[in-house]
Design a protein around this motif. Structure first.
Motif, PDB file in Angstrom:
ATOM      1  N   ALA A  87       8.712   1.913   8.097  1.00  0.00           N
ATOM      2  CA  ALA A  87       7.982   0.475   8.045  1.00  0.00           C
ATOM      3  C   ALA A  87       7.025  -0.286   7.494  1.00  0.00           C
ATOM      4  CB  ALA A  87       7.495  -0.117  10.505  1.00  0.00           C
ATOM      5  N   ARG A  88       5.984   0.406   6.938  1.00  0.00           N
ATOM      6  CA  ARG A  88       4.311   0.336   6.501  1.00  0.00           C
ATOM      7  C   ARG A  88       4.695  -0.145   5.223  1.00  0.00           C
ATOM      8  NH1 ARG A  88       1.165   4.496   6.695  1.00  0.00           N
ATOM      9  NH2 ARG A  88       1.729   5.980   4.546  1.00  0.00           N
ATOM     10  N   THR A  89       6.105   0.624   4.503  1.00  0.00           N
ATOM     11  CA  THR A  89       7.134   0.392   3.471  1.00  0.00           C
ATOM     12  C   THR A  89       7.926  -1.383   2.816  1.00  0.00           C
ATOM     13  OG1 THR A  89       7.284   3.044   2.950  1.00  0.00           O
ATOM     14  CG2 THR A  89       8.540   1.664   1.944  1.00  0.00           C
ATOM     15  N   ARG A  90       8.750  -1.216   4.079  1.00  0.00           N
ATOM     16  CA  ARG A  90       9.097  -2.153   4.152  1.00  0.00           C
ATOM     17  C   ARG A  90       8.285  -3.938   3.919  1.00  0.00           C
ATOM     18  NH1 ARG A  90      12.026   0.774   8.279  1.00  0.00           N
ATOM     19  NH2 ARG A  90      14.317   0.942   7.942  1.00  0.00           N
ATOM     20  N   ALA A  91       7.785  -3.511   4.840  1.00  0.00           N
ATOM     21  CA  ALA A  91       6.254  -4.080   4.915  1.00  0.00           C
ATOM     22  C   ALA A  91       5.599  -4.641   3.418  1.00  0.00           C
ATOM     23  CB  ALA A  91       4.916  -4.136   6.002  1.00  0.00           C
ATOM     24  N   ARG A  92       5.556  -3.313   2.840  1.00  0.00           N
ATOM     25  CA  ARG A  92       5.259  -3.400   1.674  1.00  0.00           C
ATOM     26  C   ARG A  92       6.222  -4.235   0.546  1.00  0.00           C
ATOM     27  NH1 ARG A  92       5.650  -0.354  -3.077  1.00  0.00           N
ATOM     28  NH2 ARG A  92       6.370   0.915  -1.952  1.00  0.00           N
ATOM     29  N   PHE A  93       7.192  -4.286   0.919  1.00  0.00           N
ATOM     30  CA  PHE A  93       8.551  -5.319   0.161  1.00  0.00           C
ATOM     31  C   PHE A  93       8.216  -6.801   0.758  1.00  0.00           C
ATOM     32  CE2 PHE A  93      10.615  -0.911  -0.362  1.00  0.00           C
ATOM     33  CZ  PHE A  93      10.086  -0.827  -1.725  1.00  0.00           C
ATOM     34  N   GLU A  94       8.049  -6.947   1.674  1.00  0.00           N
ATOM     35  CA  GLU A  94       7.658  -8.124   2.157  1.00  0.00           C
ATOM     36  C   GLU A  94       6.151  -8.793   1.343  1.00  0.00           C
ATOM     37  OE1 GLU A  94       9.452 -10.491   4.255  1.00  0.00           O
ATOM     38  OE2 GLU A  94      11.348  -8.557   4.643  1.00  0.00           O
ATOM     39  N   PHE A  95       5.547  -8.231   0.701  1.00  0.00           N
ATOM     40  CA  PHE A  95       4.242  -8.974   0.786  1.00  0.00           C
ATOM     41  C   PHE A  95       4.593  -8.963  -1.033  1.00  0.00           C
ATOM     42  CE2 PHE A  95       1.708  -7.350   4.423  1.00  0.00           C
ATOM     43  CZ  PHE A  95       0.656  -8.277   4.691  1.00  0.00           C
ATOM     44  N   ALA A  96       5.436  -7.956  -1.462  1.00  0.00           N
ATOM     45  CA  ALA A  96       5.705  -8.064  -3.059  1.00  0.00           C
ATOM     46  C   ALA A  96       6.477  -9.836  -3.045  1.00  0.00           C
ATOM     47  CB  ALA A  96       6.079  -7.114  -3.353  1.00  0.00           C
ATOM     48  N   LEU A  97       7.317  -9.674  -1.481  1.00  0.00           N
ATOM     49  CA  LEU A  97       7.835 -10.766  -2.554  1.00  0.00           C
ATOM     50  C   LEU A  97       6.963 -12.182  -1.968  1.00  0.00           C
ATOM     51  CD1 LEU A  97      11.551  -9.810  -0.747  1.00  0.00           C
ATOM     52  CD2 LEU A  97      10.838 -10.510  -3.310  1.00  0.00           C
ATOM     53  N   GLU A  98       6.216 -12.226  -1.160  1.00  0.00           N
ATOM     54  CA  GLU A  98       5.688 -13.358  -0.681  1.00  0.00           C
ATOM     55  C   GLU A  98       4.120 -13.338  -1.589  1.00  0.00           C
ATOM     56  OE1 GLU A  98       4.143 -15.958   2.221  1.00  0.00           O
ATOM     57  OE2 GLU A  98       5.697 -14.827   1.578  1.00  0.00           O
ATOM     58  N   ALA A  99       3.922 -12.977  -2.210  1.00  0.00           N
ATOM     59  CA  ALA A  99       2.479 -12.482  -3.627  1.00  0.00           C
ATOM     60  C   ALA A  99       3.317 -13.531  -4.440  1.00  0.00           C
ATOM     61  CB  ALA A  99       2.124 -11.272  -3.836  1.00  0.00           C
ATOM     62  N   SER A 100       4.958 -12.765  -4.688  1.00  0.00           N
ATOM     63  CA  SER A 100       5.478 -13.678  -6.048  1.00  0.00           C
ATOM     64  C   SER A 100       5.514 -15.495  -5.768  1.00  0.00           C
ATOM     65  CB  SER A 100       6.484 -13.392  -6.404  1.00  0.00           C
ATOM     66  OG  SER A 100       8.200 -13.464  -4.944  1.00  0.00           O
ATOM     67  N   ARG A 101       5.482 -15.568  -4.087  1.00  0.00           N
ATOM     68  CA  ARG A 101       4.950 -17.154  -4.390  1.00  0.00           C
ATOM     69  C   ARG A 101       4.456 -18.001  -3.573  1.00  0.00           C
ATOM     70  NH1 ARG A 101      10.133 -15.034  -1.556  1.00  0.00           N
ATOM     71  NH2 ARG A 101       8.929 -14.837   0.253  1.00  0.00           N
ATOM     72  N   ARG A 102       2.924 -17.395  -3.545  1.00  0.00           N
ATOM     73  CA  ARG A 102       1.811 -17.770  -3.197  1.00  0.00           C
ATOM     74  C   ARG A 102       0.729 -17.564  -3.732  1.00  0.00           C
ATOM     75  NH1 ARG A 102       1.269 -17.128   2.751  1.00  0.00           N
ATOM     76  NH2 ARG A 102      -1.080 -18.369   2.679  1.00  0.00           N
ATOM     77  N   PRO A 103       0.567 -17.351  -4.801  1.00  0.00           N
ATOM     78  CA  PRO A 103      -0.712 -17.252  -5.614  1.00  0.00           C
ATOM     79  C   PRO A 103      -2.162 -16.261  -4.995  1.00  0.00           C
ATOM     80  CG  PRO A 103      -0.020 -19.405  -6.720  1.00  0.00           C
ATOM     81  CD  PRO A 103       0.568 -19.162  -4.988  1.00  0.00           C
TER      82      PRO A 103
END
Length: 182
Positions: A90-106
């Protein structure tokens, strides 16, 4: 457990299960079993909640990283990847979600990059100690391989049959043999 850790852990679970769209202060309150409004007391804004969660993920990932001891480096890397796949998916999946969100939100990108530098620096130092002639470049290669293995094993086409520890060890050995001097 500190209240902020409970909130961060709950946010990570919500993100892993529902994605970033599912992350609300109320959803975290429910996940944590807290009274409504508790999360917003500790993290007033969505960005503050995201920062709390991403920092907690990094702390937990660091704690899960095995110490560099007498074991061969491929075994150490495989052990970490195996832990992330079997004990912390779950933590690993969340990290990928964060990476994608960070690519859209400076504003999140800055937090994500600051926290992520901890791992890049540690990986660079590890490879320098192992004799890498280009530890920064090799760290990027190793991190890219690790992220690819994790993504494929949890969200990609490899999720149906993720690698076992022996396969992870062999893959790490192959990569390290290609980048480290003999």
């Amino acid at each position: 457990m500190a209240r902020t850790d409970l909130i961060a852990d709950s946010a990570i679970e919500v993100i892993a299960r529902e994605g970033m769209r599912g992350l609300t202060h109320r959803a975290v309150d429910r996940e944590a079993g807290l009274a409504p409004g508790s999360t917003s007391y500790y993290a007033r804004t969505r960005l503050a909640l995201l920062e709390l969660a991403v920092t907690r993920m990094a702390d937990l990932d660091e704690a899960a990283a095995p110490p560099r001891d007498a074991r061969p480096l491929p075994d150490v890397l495989a052990g970490f990847l195996h832990t992330m796949l079997t004990e912390a998916p779950a933590r690993t999946r969340a990290r990928f979600e964060f990476a994608l969100e960070a690519s859209r939100r400076p504003e999140l990108r800055a937090v994500y990059d600051r926290v992520g530098r901890r791992f890049r620096d540690a990986c660079t130092a590890l490879l320098a100690d192992a004799g890498s002639p280009a530890p920064g470049r090799h760290a990027r290669m190793l991190i890219t391989w690790c992220d690819g293995v994790l993504f494929d094993s949890l969200a990609g086409t490899g999720a149906a049959s993720p690698p076992d520890r022996a396969e992870l060890t062999a893959g790490a050995a192959d990569l390290l043999a290609a980048i480290l001097p003999r």
